[in-house]
Design a protein around this motif. Structure first.
Motif, PDB file in Angstrom:
ATOM      1  N   PRO A  80       0.814  -1.222   0.000  1.00 25.18           N
ATOM      2  CA  PRO A  80       0.000   0.000   0.000  1.00 25.18           C
ATOM      3  C   PRO A  80       0.845   1.269   0.000  1.00 25.18           C
ATOM      4  CG  PRO A  80       0.065  -0.938   2.199  1.00 25.18           C
ATOM      5  CD  PRO A  80       0.760  -1.927   1.298  1.00 25.18           C
ATOM      6  N   ARG A  81       0.269   2.328  -0.530  1.00 29.93           N
ATOM      7  CA  ARG A  81       0.943   3.632  -0.524  1.00 29.93           C
ATOM      8  C   ARG A  81       0.948   4.232   0.872  1.00 29.93           C
ATOM      9  NH1 ARG A  81      -1.884   7.189  -5.010  1.00 29.93           N
ATOM     10  NH2 ARG A  81      -0.355   8.679  -4.179  1.00 29.93           N
ATOM     11  N   ARG A  82      -0.084   3.937   1.663  1.00 28.30           N
ATOM     12  CA  ARG A  82      -0.179   4.484   3.024  1.00 28.30           C
ATOM     13  C   ARG A  82      -0.358   3.337   4.007  1.00 28.30           C
ATOM     14  NH1 ARG A  82      -4.288   9.429   3.426  1.00 28.30           N
ATOM     15  NH2 ARG A  82      -3.200   9.518   5.441  1.00 28.30           N
ATOM     16  N   PRO A  83       0.717   2.733   4.459  1.00 31.80           N
ATOM     17  CA  PRO A  83       0.612   1.618   5.397  1.00 31.80           C
ATOM     18  C   PRO A  83       0.097   2.066   6.759  1.00 31.80           C
ATOM     19  CG  PRO A  83       2.894   2.250   5.077  1.00 31.80           C
ATOM     20  CD  PRO A  83       2.099   3.037   4.085  1.00 31.80           C
ATOM     21  N   ALA A  84      -0.297   1.092   7.564  1.00 34.51           N
ATOM     22  CA  ALA A  84      -0.956   1.401   8.838  1.00 34.51           C
ATOM     23  C   ALA A  84      -0.057   2.147   9.813  1.00 34.51           C
ATOM     24  CB  ALA A  84      -1.460   0.107   9.474  1.00 34.51           C
ATOM     25  N   GLY A  85       1.235   1.853   9.805  1.00 36.05           N
ATOM     26  CA  GLY A  85       2.113   2.490  10.781  1.00 36.05           C
ATOM     27  C   GLY A  85       3.571   2.170  10.525  1.00 36.05           C
ATOM     28  N   GLY A  86       4.388   2.490  11.511  1.00 37.30           N
ATOM     29  CA  GLY A  86       5.826   2.328  11.362  1.00 37.30           C
ATOM     30  C   GLY A  86       6.258   0.893  11.179  1.00 37.30           C
ATOM     31  N   TYR A  87       5.611  -0.035  11.863  1.00 38.34           N
ATOM     32  CA  TYR A  87       5.987  -1.442  11.704  1.00 38.34           C
ATOM     33  C   TYR A  87       5.720  -1.909  10.282  1.00 38.34           C
ATOM     34  CZ  TYR A  87       6.000  -6.513  12.351  1.00 38.34           C
ATOM     35  OH  TYR A  87       6.256  -7.858  12.236  1.00 38.34           O
ATOM     36  N   SER A  88       4.519  -1.640   9.780  1.00 37.66           N
ATOM     37  CA  SER A  88       4.195  -2.029   8.405  1.00 37.66           C
ATOM     38  C   SER A  88       5.127  -1.367   7.408  1.00 37.66           C
ATOM     39  CB  SER A  88       2.742  -1.649   8.077  1.00 37.66           C
ATOM     40  OG  SER A  88       1.831  -2.443   8.803  1.00 37.66           O
ATOM     41  N   ARG A  89       5.387  -0.087   7.600  1.00 40.84           N
ATOM     42  CA  ARG A  89       6.216   0.659   6.648  1.00 40.84           C
ATOM     43  C   ARG A  89       7.656   0.141   6.650  1.00 40.84           C
ATOM     44  NH1 ARG A  89       5.158   5.075   8.627  1.00 40.84           N
ATOM     45  NH2 ARG A  89       3.395   5.585   7.272  1.00 40.84           N
ATOM     46  N   SER A  90       8.216  -0.069   7.836  1.00 46.43           N
ATOM     47  CA  SER A  90       9.618  -0.481   7.908  1.00 46.43           C
ATOM     48  C   SER A  90       9.805  -1.932   7.465  1.00 46.43           C
ATOM     49  CB  SER A  90      10.169  -0.274   9.323  1.00 46.43           C
ATOM     50  OG  SER A  90       9.467  -1.061  10.271  1.00 46.43           O
ATOM     51  N   LYS A  91       8.830  -2.787   7.742  1.00 47.00           N
ATOM     52  CA  LYS A  91       8.944  -4.175   7.283  1.00 47.00           C
ATOM     53  C   LYS A  91       8.746  -4.276   5.772  1.00 47.00           C
ATOM     54  CE  LYS A  91       9.446  -7.581   9.236  1.00 47.00           C
ATOM     55  NZ  LYS A  91      10.670  -8.391   9.430  1.00 47.00           N
ATOM     56  N   ALA A  92       7.901  -3.417   5.206  1.00 46.22           N
ATOM     57  CA  ALA A  92       7.753  -3.390   3.750  1.00 46.22           C
ATOM     58  C   ALA A  92       9.053  -2.927   3.101  1.00 46.22           C
ATOM     59  CB  ALA A  92       6.601  -2.478   3.357  1.00 46.22           C
TER      60      ALA A  92
END
Length: 344
Positions: free
Chosen positions: A150-162
């Motif tokens: 996604p372009r706007r992940p749920a939070g820092g965990y999702s963003r950093s793991k992506a």
């Protein structure tokens, strides 16, 4: 895991794993400890990175060789040298507001570990990711590996793991294959993450179902994840992602209630409307951002996305390409947890 679970997992493949020496990050964590047990039982040498003396003791007690260091250290290649494969299980799994530290560990740590593995001559890498890379707060229904990040992940965990996934896959080559596994809701005996958090919420009176909790969730027993890692080492294609789960999804409320029951706890009947929880999470994220982390909210969109909506996975690709078949059912895993609780 019990000896029975380890034996069932070991019997999941007809051939022994083609790798005789494995280097593991995150070895003292829930997943790492069980990976050590799994591969040691298969007669495979395991070296596990250990950040502290306590972590080194845990690793050594499980039969692995500790390697003192950190995934952010320079010079990791010397410790990894001589190993056939790397399993990267270390991560900052916090579901609170995004932090620079979490980004550093999950993104820079992944880059440094994989670069070190390449320099050390490792023949294959398994990167353990999460279904949360797709999380936005909206339901994920029967998703497979073709779903875009996604372009706007749920939070820092999702963003950093992506971001870590992108780094891992970008480093995959025919001579240095990197395979990504995405389990969901890892559970089982020796859990020091999800189950203790649920138990604490119930005991503190802070537990409540979200809109009744009847939505579906995929889950992954730790023995099934260990089996999937072994199969990915043997059959996983470089540059590919595989969802891992126990099989068909189950109602979130029924599963969590059963987990709590194994520990002698009864889940309360309290329920909060989903729109209200979603609003509280949004406000929490906003306050954390405005205060630059000084305010720590009780709920974030990251934690909401994990537990408030359906998250069900299609594991057909793992079945086809890895010959993955779950070796422990929900019923077997729950009975193991009951026996564990009784024996404590």
């Amino acid at each position: 895991m019990t000896d029975t679970s380890i034996g069932a997992a070991a019997a999941a493949t007809d051939e022994r794993a083609p790798f005789r020496r494995i280097f593991l990050t995150g070895g003292s964590g829930f997943v790492g400890r069980n990976l050590i047990r799994h591969f040691i039982a298969r007669g495979i040498e395991v070296t596990a990175l250990a950040r502290s003396g306590r972590s080194a003791e845990i690793v050594r007690a499980l039969g692995a060789t500790p390697c003192r260091g950190d995934i952010l250290d320079d010079g990791l290649a010397s410790g990894i040298s001589g190993h056939d494969a790397l399993i990267h299980a270390a991560a900052d799994t916090g579901h609170g507001p995004p932090t620079a530290g979490q980004r550093h560990v999950n993104e820079d740590g992944t880059r440094l570990v994989i670069e070190a593995a390449r320099a050390a001559g490792v023949r294959k890498v398994i990167h353990l990711s999460t279904e949360s890379v797709l999380a936005t707060g909206k339901p994920l229904v029967d998703v497979d590996e073709t779903a875009p990040l996604p372009r706007r992940p749920a939070g820092g965990y999702s963003r950093s793991k992506a971001a870590a996934e992108r780094i891992a896959l970008a480093n995959s080559t025919p001579g240095f294959p990197v395979t990504v596994l995405r389990p969901r809701f890892v559970w089982g005996r020796d859990d020091t993450t999800a189950l203790p958090a649920l138990m604490q919420a119930v005991r503190s009176g802070k537990f409540a179902w979200i809109s009744g909790g009847q939505y579906l969730t995929s889950t992954t027993h730790i023995a099934n994840l260990c089996t999937a890692v072994e199969l990915a080492l043997a059959h996983g294609r470089g540059g590919e992602i595989y969802f891992i789960a126990d099989g068909d999804p189950v109602p979130f409320r029924a599963f969590v209630s059963a987990l709590l029951e194994t520990q002698g706890l009864t889940a309360p009947k309290n329920s909060i409307p989903r729109p209200l929880v979603r609003a509280i999470a949004a406000i929490g994220d906003m306050l954390a951002a405005i205060s630059r982390g000084r305010i720590v909210p009780p709920l974030t969109l990251q934690s909401y996305a994990t537990s408030a909506v359906e998250v069900s996975l299609d594991i057909g690709k793992a079945r086809r390409e890895l010959s993955y078949v779950p070796v422990v059912s929900h019923e077997q895993g729950l009975e193991e947890l009951r026996s564990w609780q009784t024996g404590q």
